[in-house]
Enzyme design. Structure first.
Site, PDB file in Angstrom:
ATOM      1  N   THR A   1       0.844  -1.206   0.000  1.00 56.49           N
ATOM      2  CA  THR A   1       0.000   0.000   0.000  1.00 56.49           C
ATOM      3  C   THR A   1       0.875   1.251   0.000  1.00 56.49           C
ATOM      4  OG1 THR A   1      -1.769  -1.200   1.076  1.00 56.49           O
ATOM      5  CG2 THR A   1      -1.865   1.183   1.252  1.00 56.49           C
ATOM      6  N   GLY A   2       2.014   1.187   0.670  1.00 56.78           N
ATOM      7  CA  GLY A   2       2.939   2.322   0.673  1.00 56.78           C
ATOM      8  C   GLY A   2       3.343   2.704  -0.741  1.00 56.78           C
TER       9      GLY A   2
ATOM     10  N   GLU B   1       5.941   4.491   7.126  1.00 58.86           N
ATOM     11  CA  GLU B   1       6.521   3.511   8.043  1.00 58.86           C
ATOM     12  C   GLU B   1       5.938   2.180   7.612  1.00 58.86           C
ATOM     13  OE1 GLU B   1       6.698   1.014  10.251  1.00 58.86           O
ATOM     14  OE2 GLU B   1       6.082   1.974  12.123  1.00 58.86           O
TER      15      GLU B   1
ATOM     16  N   CYS C   1       5.473  -3.657  13.805  1.00 60.09           N
ATOM     17  CA  CYS C   1       6.369  -3.451  12.656  1.00 60.09           C
ATOM     18  C   CYS C   1       7.808  -3.782  13.036  1.00 60.09           C
ATOM     19  CB  CYS C   1       6.236  -2.036  12.130  1.00 60.09           C
ATOM     20  SG  CYS C   1       6.177  -0.791  13.411  1.00 60.09           S
TER      21      CYS C   1
HETATM   22  P1  NDP Z   1      -2.471  -1.911   4.456  1.00 61.18           P
HETATM   23  O1  NDP Z   1      -1.068  -1.609   4.534  1.00 61.18           O
HETATM   24  O2  NDP Z   1      -2.992  -2.398   3.155  1.00 61.18           O
HETATM   25  O3  NDP Z   1      -3.254  -0.594   4.861  1.00 61.18           O
HETATM   26  C1  NDP Z   1      -4.633  -0.495   4.866  1.00 61.18           C
HETATM   27  C2  NDP Z   1      -4.982   0.970   5.059  1.00 61.18           C
HETATM   28  O4  NDP Z   1      -4.452   1.711   3.976  1.00 61.18           O
HETATM   29  C3  NDP Z   1      -6.474   1.208   5.078  1.00 61.18           C
HETATM   30  O5  NDP Z   1      -6.748   2.297   5.945  1.00 61.18           O
HETATM   31  C4  NDP Z   1      -6.759   1.586   3.650  1.00 61.18           C
HETATM   32  O6  NDP Z   1      -7.887   2.396   3.531  1.00 61.18           O
HETATM   33  C5  NDP Z   1      -5.510   2.330   3.252  1.00 61.18           C
HETATM   34  N1  NDP Z   1      -5.222   2.213   1.833  1.00 61.18           N
HETATM   35  C6  NDP Z   1      -5.266   1.123   1.074  1.00 61.18           C
HETATM   36  N2  NDP Z   1      -4.924   1.416  -0.198  1.00 61.18           N
HETATM   37  C7  NDP Z   1      -4.665   2.730  -0.231  1.00 61.18           C
HETATM   38  C8  NDP Z   1      -4.255   3.616  -1.245  1.00 61.18           C
HETATM   39  N3  NDP Z   1      -4.047   3.223  -2.485  1.00 61.18           N
HETATM   40  N4  NDP Z   1      -4.070   4.886  -0.907  1.00 61.18           N
HETATM   41  C9  NDP Z   1      -4.253   5.295   0.351  1.00 61.18           C
HETATM   42  N5  NDP Z   1      -4.652   4.494   1.354  1.00 61.18           N
HETATM   43  C10 NDP Z   1      -4.850   3.225   1.055  1.00 61.18           C
HETATM   44  O7  NDP Z   1      -2.764  -2.826   5.679  1.00 61.18           O
HETATM   45  P2  NDP Z   1      -3.598  -4.096   5.990  1.00 61.18           P
HETATM   46  O8  NDP Z   1      -4.335  -3.737   7.210  1.00 61.18           O
HETATM   47  O9  NDP Z   1      -4.384  -4.631   4.832  1.00 61.18           O
HETATM   48  O10 NDP Z   1      -2.407  -5.095   6.326  1.00 61.18           O
HETATM   49  C11 NDP Z   1      -1.627  -5.674   5.311  1.00 61.18           C
HETATM   50  C12 NDP Z   1      -0.262  -6.008   5.827  1.00 61.18           C
HETATM   51  O11 NDP Z   1       0.386  -4.809   6.247  1.00 61.18           O
HETATM   52  C13 NDP Z   1      -0.224  -6.892   7.058  1.00 61.18           C
HETATM   53  O12 NDP Z   1      -0.291  -8.236   6.697  1.00 61.18           O
HETATM   54  C14 NDP Z   1       1.095  -6.523   7.687  1.00 61.18           C
HETATM   55  O13 NDP Z   1       2.115  -7.321   7.142  1.00 61.18           O
HETATM   56  C15 NDP Z   1       1.319  -5.087   7.266  1.00 61.18           C
HETATM   57  N6  NDP Z   1       1.073  -4.138   8.351  1.00 61.18           N
HETATM   58  C16 NDP Z   1       2.121  -3.410   8.808  1.00 61.18           C
HETATM   59  C17 NDP Z   1       1.964  -2.542   9.840  1.00 61.18           C
HETATM   60  C18 NDP Z   1       3.106  -1.751  10.370  1.00 61.18           C
HETATM   61  O14 NDP Z   1       3.075  -1.371  11.542  1.00 61.18           O
HETATM   62  N7  NDP Z   1       4.101  -1.426   9.557  1.00 61.18           N
HETATM   63  C19 NDP Z   1       0.672  -2.352  10.503  1.00 61.18           C
HETATM   64  C20 NDP Z   1      -0.397  -3.124   9.920  1.00 61.18           C
HETATM   65  C21 NDP Z   1      -0.182  -3.976   8.877  1.00 61.18           C
HETATM   66  P3  NDP Z   1      -8.891   2.211   2.291  1.00 61.18           P
HETATM   67  O15 NDP Z   1      -9.211   0.777   2.231  1.00 61.18           O
HETATM   68  O16 NDP Z   1     -10.063   3.067   2.601  1.00 61.18           O
HETATM   69  O17 NDP Z   1      -8.177   2.729   1.086  1.00 61.18           O
END
Ligand code: NDP
Length: 471
Positions: free
Chosen positions: A226-227, A244, A278
């Site tokens: 997503t980043g 992050e 993380c």
């Molecule tokens: P994501 O990294 O996919 O993030 C989801 C969030 O990002 C939602 O709020 C979503 O909102 C938003 N998002 C998604 N696509 C976009 C976009 N194109 N532009 C802007 N915002 C967006 O996390 P997940 O919860 O699905 O977890 C996936 C993996 O991430 C986990 O398996 C884990 O490995 C990792 N993770 C890492 C974390 C850390 O602390 N570094 C924390 C949590 C997860 P919306 O759907 O409305 O777009």
């Protein structure tokens, strides 16, 4: 069942696009409904933040500081209430390094931000000129918070932004919206209208926020996947980013480490919040001479930690927060088993209510296995044997992740020498994940860019302006 609300321009509002249900990951009970924002509501939240920002930035610094201190008081007064929400919604227990600990961190990070200063610096001066570097707020900051430390990470994003004179629109994770929405409802009540706003939902809400031309800075904690999409989306408006992203932190145990002394630190460094952190140790490299001893010591610690519904006394480990992550953990462990790895403890889901997966130690596994190379973000730790420290360093550095790492040993000078060769934003010695509100934290390589915390973190929510004066 209660439907929780957004805060837009100081008003409590329902989601325009309906609501979705949130369940307790330990008991599967329904906890209530979270709002889904429409595109118009995202726009309204950003417009409110934009309208409020000039007056917020124009406040004397002491007044903004006093608001930050008021937020710390609100968090302190509501610690028990919000910690219960964290436990019921996210799963981490009230006790141990759980939700009370998360709330203490929310208070601590807020108090520290209230003490930080960013005075103008004279960067050059001679007989002909004086050049001053001033730090200005950026404008509206968009924040997308994750589900693992939902309140604490939201605070990391919100508080420095406000401290520096920005206003904020925050979107909590769709897995854990309620606690965060409740926290913001309480905080926003002591702030001028529009300074802090929320949006919520899943699907397009985050993307709409990132693409909004009036969002001048975006702070995101979450996956690398997503980043990368956020980086692409930021191109149109040149939105500044702090990302992050995930890590796959290596922990290297040197030959002279004392297994009994480090076992508990290694355990929590790997399994705090059930490994859903993380900067947890996610690959453990142990010297062959002490390999079995370290495994046995870790196993002994793991097997004495009670797991269950974190609202109950004595529980220190909770469920995996969501089914998506639970399935990733199951899949990676099954893959390791197929490769012939040794399951030292755990290794199978707990059947019954909730996303419970036991603490799982996997030995006799090598780099290249998916459990080593992919971020598990859950309660399973691969333990890899090495014989030569250079080989361990090479392995630690071979992945794209570069958030944290740790080195464990009795000879600190040697541990430090190893630490300096590791490609990660932070390398801890004889501890892992020991973050602090005064110490910059952030990833390199695939783990993102930008730092949070301390003065460096405050700078990241400002833009520099040079005032150059002819003498
Ligand atoms: P994501 O990294 O996919 O993030 C989801 C969030 O990002 C939602 O709020 C979503 O909102 C938003 N998002 C998604 N696509 C976009 C976009 N194109 N532009 C802007 N915002 C967006 O996390 P997940 O919860 O699905 O977890 C996936 C993996 O991430 C986990 O398996 C884990 O490995 C990792 N993770 C890492 C974390 C850390 O602390 N570094 C924390 C949590 C997860 P919306 O759907 O409305 O777009």
């Amino acid at each position: 069942m209660q439907t929780f609300t957004l805060v837009i321009n100081g008003q409590s509002v329902a989601g325009d696009n309906g609501q979705f249900e949130i369940r307790n990951p330990a008991t599967e009970e329904s906890l209530g409904y979270a709002p889904i924002s429409s595109e118009a509501q995202v726009n309204a939240a950003v417009a409110a933040a934009k309208a409020a920002q000039p007056a917020w930035a124009a406040l004397p610094d002491a007044e903004r500081k006093s608001y930050i201190n008021k937020i710390a008081e609100v968090l302190t007064a509501n610690t028990a209430y919000l910690a219960e929400w964290i436990t019921r919604e996210q799963g981490k227990p009230l006790a141990g390094p759980g939700s009370m600990f998360e709330m203490q961190a929310c208070v601590g990070w807020t108090q520290v931000a209230g003490m930080l200063e960013l005075p103008p610096e004279v960067v050059f001066e001679d007989a002909t000129r004086r050049d001053e570097l001033h730090r200005k707020p950026i404008g509206v900051v968009g924040a997308i918070a994750p589900w693992n430390w939902p309140l604490m990470i939201a605070i990391w994003q919100i508080i420095p932004s406000l401290r520096a004179g920005n206003t904020v629109v925050l979107k909590p994770s769709e897995y854990t919206p309620i606690g965060t929405l409740e926290m913001i409802r309480l905080i926003a009540a002591v702030l001028p209208a529009g300074v802090l706003n929320t949006i919520s939902g899943a699907g397009k809400v985050g993307d709409t926020l990132v693409r909004h031309p009036d969002v001048k800075k975006l702070m995101f904690t979450g996956s690398t996947r997503t980043g990368k999409r956020i980086i692409e989306a930021s191109a149109d408006n040149l939105t500044r980013l702090t990302l992050e992203l995930g890590g796959n932190d290596a922990a290297i145990v040197l030959k002279d480490a004392k297994a009994a002394d480090i076992a508990e630190g290694l355990f929590w460094g790997s399994f705090i919040n059930m490994g859903q952190t993380c900067a947890c140790a996610k690959r453990l490299y142990v010297h062959a001479d002490i390999y079995e001893e370290v495994i046995a010591a870790l196993k002994a610690v793991a097997e004495k930690m009670p797991m269950g519904d974190g609202m109950q006394d004595g529980i220190v480990l909770g469920p995996v927060q969501n089914k998506m992550q639970f399935d990733i953990v199951c899949d990676l462990v099954e893959d390791a088993k197929k490769l012939g790895a040794r399951i030292v403890t755990g290794g199978n889901p707990v059947f019954g209510k909730g996303n419970f997966y036991p603490i799982t130690l996997v030995a006799d596994i090598k780099d290249g296995a998916r459990l080593v190379d992919e971020e598990q973000f859950g309660p399973v730790l691969p333990i890899i044997k090495y014989t030569n420290v250079d080989e361990a360093i090479r392995h630690a550095n071979r992945l794209q992740a570069g958030l944290g790492a740790s080195v464990w040993g009795s000879d600190i000078a040697q541990a430090q020498q190893v630490a300096q060769q590791i490609e990660a934003g932070t390398v801890w010695i004889n501890q892992h994940g020991a973050i602090h509100p005064m110490v910059p934290f952030g990833g390199i390589k695939g783990s993102g860019y930008g730092v949070e915390f301390g003065v460096e973190g405050l700078k990241a929510v400002t833009v520099p302006q040079v005032i150059s004066i002819k003498k």
